[in-house]
Design a protein around this motif. Structure first.
Motif, PDB file in Angstrom:
ATOM      1  N   HIS A 421     114.309  92.006 133.960  1.00  0.00           N
ATOM      2  CA  HIS A 421     116.256  93.319 133.218  1.00  0.00           C
ATOM      3  C   HIS A 421     116.651  92.373 132.289  1.00  0.00           C
ATOM      4  O   HIS A 421     117.380  92.923 131.344  1.00  0.00           O
ATOM      5  CB  HIS A 421     116.144  94.585 134.311  1.00  0.00           C
ATOM      6  CG  HIS A 421     116.613  95.751 133.488  1.00  0.00           C
ATOM      7  ND1 HIS A 421     116.231  95.820 132.806  1.00  0.00           N
ATOM      8  CD2 HIS A 421     118.517  96.503 133.535  1.00  0.00           C
ATOM      9  CE1 HIS A 421     117.748  96.889 132.520  1.00  0.00           C
ATOM     10  NE2 HIS A 421     118.457  97.751 133.146  1.00  0.00           N
ATOM     11  N   MET A 425     117.938  93.315 128.440  1.00  0.00           N
ATOM     12  CA  MET A 425     118.745  94.329 127.647  1.00  0.00           C
ATOM     13  C   MET A 425     119.744  93.322 127.061  1.00  0.00           C
ATOM     14  O   MET A 425     120.690  93.410 126.088  1.00  0.00           O
ATOM     15  CB  MET A 425     119.879  94.291 128.968  1.00  0.00           C
ATOM     16  CG  MET A 425     118.791  95.354 129.946  1.00  0.00           C
ATOM     17  SD  MET A 425     118.607  96.873 128.261  1.00  0.00           S
ATOM     18  CE  MET A 425     120.260  97.229 128.517  1.00  0.00           C
ATOM     19  N   VAL A 441     121.812 100.681 123.972  1.00  0.00           N
ATOM     20  CA  VAL A 441     119.897  99.659 124.316  1.00  0.00           C
ATOM     21  C   VAL A 441     120.088 101.170 126.069  1.00  0.00           C
ATOM     22  O   VAL A 441     120.881 100.737 126.578  1.00  0.00           O
ATOM     23  CB  VAL A 441     119.768  98.585 124.305  1.00  0.00           C
ATOM     24  CG1 VAL A 441     118.117  98.378 124.605  1.00  0.00           C
ATOM     25  CG2 VAL A 441     119.939  97.171 123.182  1.00  0.00           C
ATOM     26  N   VAL A 443     117.319 102.471 128.978  1.00  0.00           N
ATOM     27  CA  VAL A 443     116.000 102.328 129.460  1.00  0.00           C
ATOM     28  C   VAL A 443     115.779 103.395 131.172  1.00  0.00           C
ATOM     29  O   VAL A 443     115.985 104.059 131.166  1.00  0.00           O
ATOM     30  CB  VAL A 443     116.232 100.939 130.486  1.00  0.00           C
ATOM     31  CG1 VAL A 443     117.130 100.913 131.652  1.00  0.00           C
ATOM     32  CG2 VAL A 443     114.654 100.547 130.986  1.00  0.00           C
ATOM     33  N   TYR A 457     112.273 100.920 127.278  1.00  0.00           N
ATOM     34  CA  TYR A 457     113.915 100.050 126.933  1.00  0.00           C
ATOM     35  C   TYR A 457     113.677 101.373 125.253  1.00  0.00           C
ATOM     36  O   TYR A 457     112.653 101.555 124.773  1.00  0.00           O
ATOM     37  CB  TYR A 457     114.111  99.139 126.006  1.00  0.00           C
ATOM     38  CG  TYR A 457     113.815  98.400 127.560  1.00  0.00           C
ATOM     39  CD1 TYR A 457     115.000  97.530 128.381  1.00  0.00           C
ATOM     40  CD2 TYR A 457     112.589  97.546 127.939  1.00  0.00           C
ATOM     41  CE1 TYR A 457     114.853  97.079 128.894  1.00  0.00           C
ATOM     42  CE2 TYR A 457     112.530  96.972 129.623  1.00  0.00           C
ATOM     43  CZ  TYR A 457     113.680  96.481 129.980  1.00  0.00           C
ATOM     44  OH  TYR A 457     113.818  95.835 131.035  1.00  0.00           O
TER      45      TYR A 457
END
Length: 537
Positions: A421, A425, A441, A443, A457
Motif C-alpha cells: 500500500h 500510494m 489518490v 483507497v 484506488y
C-alpha cells in the motif's frame, strides 16, 4: 438494445436523460476546483451524434444475416468504445475513427454460429459485446489490418431466464440478460443471483462470466465464478456445453476455461447459475477508525474469523468524506450481513468485537437485525451506496470538465499489504503531482479474503487541455508498475482487455500463455475472436 422510449448514451455511461443536471454539474465543478486548488473548471459539452464523422463500413453482412445486422451511425458509434476514462475522453474529442463496420444482434444461438461462420470465412474480426461496460478496452474494435473488417456481436437480444430449478436453486439464463432484467425474472421464484457489480444496470451475465466480474459480496462469494454451474459456448469450431453438477473431480473443469476468457475463445450464450433465496434478514453497521491501517487490521480479523459478511468495505478518510459516509477525519468500515433464513445478531456482534479490538468505534445500537432493506438506505451505508451507483455518471461529468480521473484495483496477501500500500500510494501520488501538478489518490477495500484484501484506488487530478490521455497513461503506468513490483495482481475484477496487456503479459506464467494460445488455436483457428485481448493471435 434500448428500452422503449429511452436510449443509452452512445458516448458514455447510462441513459441519455440521466446523470447530473447542468446546475448540479456547476456545483460539482466548484467543489472539485476547491478541493484541488484550481481557479475553476470548464465544462465541455458532450458529443452529439450528428457531430461524429464515422468512416464508411469496409464490409457488409451477407444477405442471410442482413436482418440481424446494422450499420446505422448510432449502433456503430455506441459499439466503438467501452466506458473507461480513455474511452470517454476520446468520445468528448469526437474521435470515433475506428468503429465496428457492422453491429450484429443475434436472436439465438443459431444466429451466433452463423455470424462466426461468416466471419471466419471472410476473415472478419468479431468482438463479443454484452453491456459495453468494459473499462479496460475489452470491447474496442481491434486496429489490425489483417482483418477485412470488424463485427461487434451484441448479445442483448439473448436476455431471458429460460428455466428455473427451484429444488437445486439454479437457473438457465441467456448471456445477454442485463442485471436488472435478470433479477426481475428471478423475483417471482423468490430467488436471486445476488451479483451486483457497480455496472449492474448496464452489464450482462455473459460479460460478468467472460471478465470474472466481482460483485455484491465482499467476502466468500466475491466473483461470478462461484455461481457458475455450467456453460454453453459457441466457438468457431463448434458448441461447448458443460454438464450441470454441484461439483466434480473429473479432470480440469470445462467451464473454467471460459471464465475470464474475455471473448477470445468463444461466445457464451447461456449459463446455469447457482442462486440463493432472497434475503429477508439484514444487519448493517458503520465503524470508524483513527486511520486506514487500523481499519485494515480489523478487516483482516473479520475475514479470518469465518463470519463472511456480505459487505466489509473499508474507506480511507478522504474517500469516506467524498461519498458522504464520513467527515474526512476517520476511516470508515461498512459492515453488513444478510440471510433468508435467520437473524444475524451473533454474527454482527462478533464482527463488531473484532473491529473494537483494533480501535473501531460505533453506535451502541449498531448492527441490529432488520427484516427489510431499510438499513441499506440509511446513514453511512446508504450514502456510500448512492455515491457508488452514481459514480459512473459523475466520472463522465468530470471528464467533460477536463480532469483526470481513474480507478485501478488489485489484490495482495495480508503479509505484503502494508509495504504494498505504501509503495502504490507513493508511486501513484508522485506521478499525479509530476504529471498533473495537483490531485489526490484515495483507497478503499472492495473485497476481503482470509489471505488478503482487494484494494481499489481512485485518482482525481487536474488535467491539461488536450493532454488528458497522455497524463492518464503516465499515471496508469506508474501505478501498474508499482502494483506488479510489490506483488499484487494487475486486476482483481476489472479484467485485462487491451489496457492491462503489458502488465498481464508479465504476470501470466509463460507455460500458461502457451496453453492458452493452444486453446485459442483449437477453438478459433482463424483468430477472429477479440484479437489482441489476453494473448496475441
Amino acid at each position: 438494445m434500448s428500452v422503449p422510449g429511452r436510449r443509452r448514451r452512445f458516448w458514455g455511461w447510462g441513459w441519455e436523460d440521466a446523470g447530473p443536471s447542468p446546475a448540479q454539474q456547476e456545483a460539482i465543478g466548484r467543489a472539485v476546483a476547491a478541493r484541488l486548488g484550481l481557479d475553476a473548471v470548464h465544462m465541455t459539452p458532450p458529443p452529439r451524434l450528428e457531430e461524429i464523422a464515422l468512416p464508411p463500413p469496409r464490409i457488409a453482412a451477407p444477405a442471410r444475416l442482413a436482418p440481424i445486422c446494422s450499420a446505422a451511425p448510432y449502433d456503430r458509434a455506441a459499439h466503438t468504445y467501452g466506458k473507461s476514462f480513455r474511452d470517454v475522453v476520446r468520445a468528448y474529442r469526437r474521435d470515433f475513427r475506428h468503429p465496428p463496420d457492422v453491429v450484429a444482434f443475434p436472436r439465438d444461438e443459431v444466429d451466433v454460429a452463423a455470424v462466426l461462420e461468416w466471419a471466419t470465412g471472410a476473415h472478419v474480426a468479431v468482438v463479443p459485446y454484452g453491456g459495453g461496460s468494459s473499462v479496460v478496452g475489452g470491447v474496442e474494435p481491434p486496429r489490425d489490418e489483417r482483418f477485412a473488417g470488424v463485427v461487434s456481436l451484441d448479445l442483448g437480444r439473448l436476455d431471458r431466464v429460460l428455466e428455473v430449478d427451484t429444488a437445486s436453486r439454479a437457473a438457465r439464463i441467456q448471456a445477454g440478460a442485463l442485471g436488472p432484467a435478470l433479477e426481475e425474472q428471478l423475483r417471482p421464484h423468490g430467488l436471486t443471483l445476488r451479483h451486483f457489480p457497480q455496472s449492474f444496470e448496464f452489464s450482462t451475465l455473459g460479460g460478468w462470466i467472460a471478465t470474472r466480474s466481482g460483485g455484491h459480496y465482499a467476502t466468500l462469494y466475491t466473483h461470478i465464478d462461484d455461481f457458475v454451474e455450467a456453460l454453453r459456448v459457441v466457438t468457431p469450431t463448434g458448441v461447448m456445453a458443460s454438464r450441470r453438477l454441484p461439483g466434480s473431480g473429473a479432470g480440469p473443469s470445462p467451464e473454467r476455461l471460459f471464465l475470464g476468457s474475455e471473448g477470445i475463445l468463444g461466445v457464451i450464450v447461456e449459463a446455469w447459475m447457482r442462486l440463493t433465496a432472497r434475503p429477508t434478514f439484514r444487519a448493517a453497521a458503520s465503524v470508524t477508525f483513527s486511520d486506514f491501517a487500523a481499519g485494515a487490521a480489523a478487516v483482516r480479523a473479520i475475514a479470518q474469523a469465518g463470519l463472511y459478511p456480505a459487505n466489509c468495505r473499508l474507506l480511507d478518510p478522504t474517500e469516506a468524506a467524498t461519498a458522504g459516509a464520513g467527515d474526512g477525519q476517520a476511516a470508515v468500515l461498512l459492515l453488513a450481513f444478510e440471510s433468508a433464513d435467520h437473524p444475524l445478531d451473533p454474527w454482527m456482534a462478533r464482527a463488531l468485537e473484532c473491529a473494537a479490538d483494533h480501535g473501531g468505534r460505533f453506535a451502541p445500537e449498531a448492527g441490529r437485525t432488520r427484516t427489510s432493506s431499510e438499513g441499506e438506505r440509511e446513514g453511512a451505508a446508504g450514502a456510500w451506496r448512492r455515491a457508488f451507483l452514481d459514480a459512473p455518471y459523475l466520472r463522465d461529468a468530470l471528464v467533460g470538465m477536463g480532469l483526470v480521473t481513474e480507478t485501478f484495483e488489485t489484490a495482495v496477501t495480508w503479509d505484503r499489504f502494508p509495504a504494498f500500500h505504501a509503495a502504490v500510494m507513493t508511486a501513484t501520488t508522485d506521478a499525479v503531482h509530476r504529471v498533473c501538478g495537483r490531485g489526490q489518490v484515495t483507497v478503499r477495500f472492495t473485497h476481503a479474503y482470509p489471505d488478503g484484501p482487494a484494494p481499489y484506488y481512485t485518482v482525481l487530478a487536474a488535467g491539461r487541455p488536450g493532454s488528458q490521455l497522455e497524463q492518464w497513461a503516465e499515471i496508469k503506468a506508474a501505478a501498474s508498475e508499482a502494483i506488479l513490483a510489490a506483488g499484487g495482481t494487475i486486476t482483481h475484477h476489472h479484467a485485462v482487455g487491451r489496457d492491462h496487456r503489458p502488465w498481464y503479459d508479465r504476470e501470466r506464467p509463460a507455460p500458461f500463455a502457451a496453453a492458452l494460445a493452444a486453446a485459442k488455436a483449437a477453438l478459433d483457428p482463424a483468430g477472429i475472436l477479440n484479437p489482441g485481448v489476453l494473448i496475441d493471435a
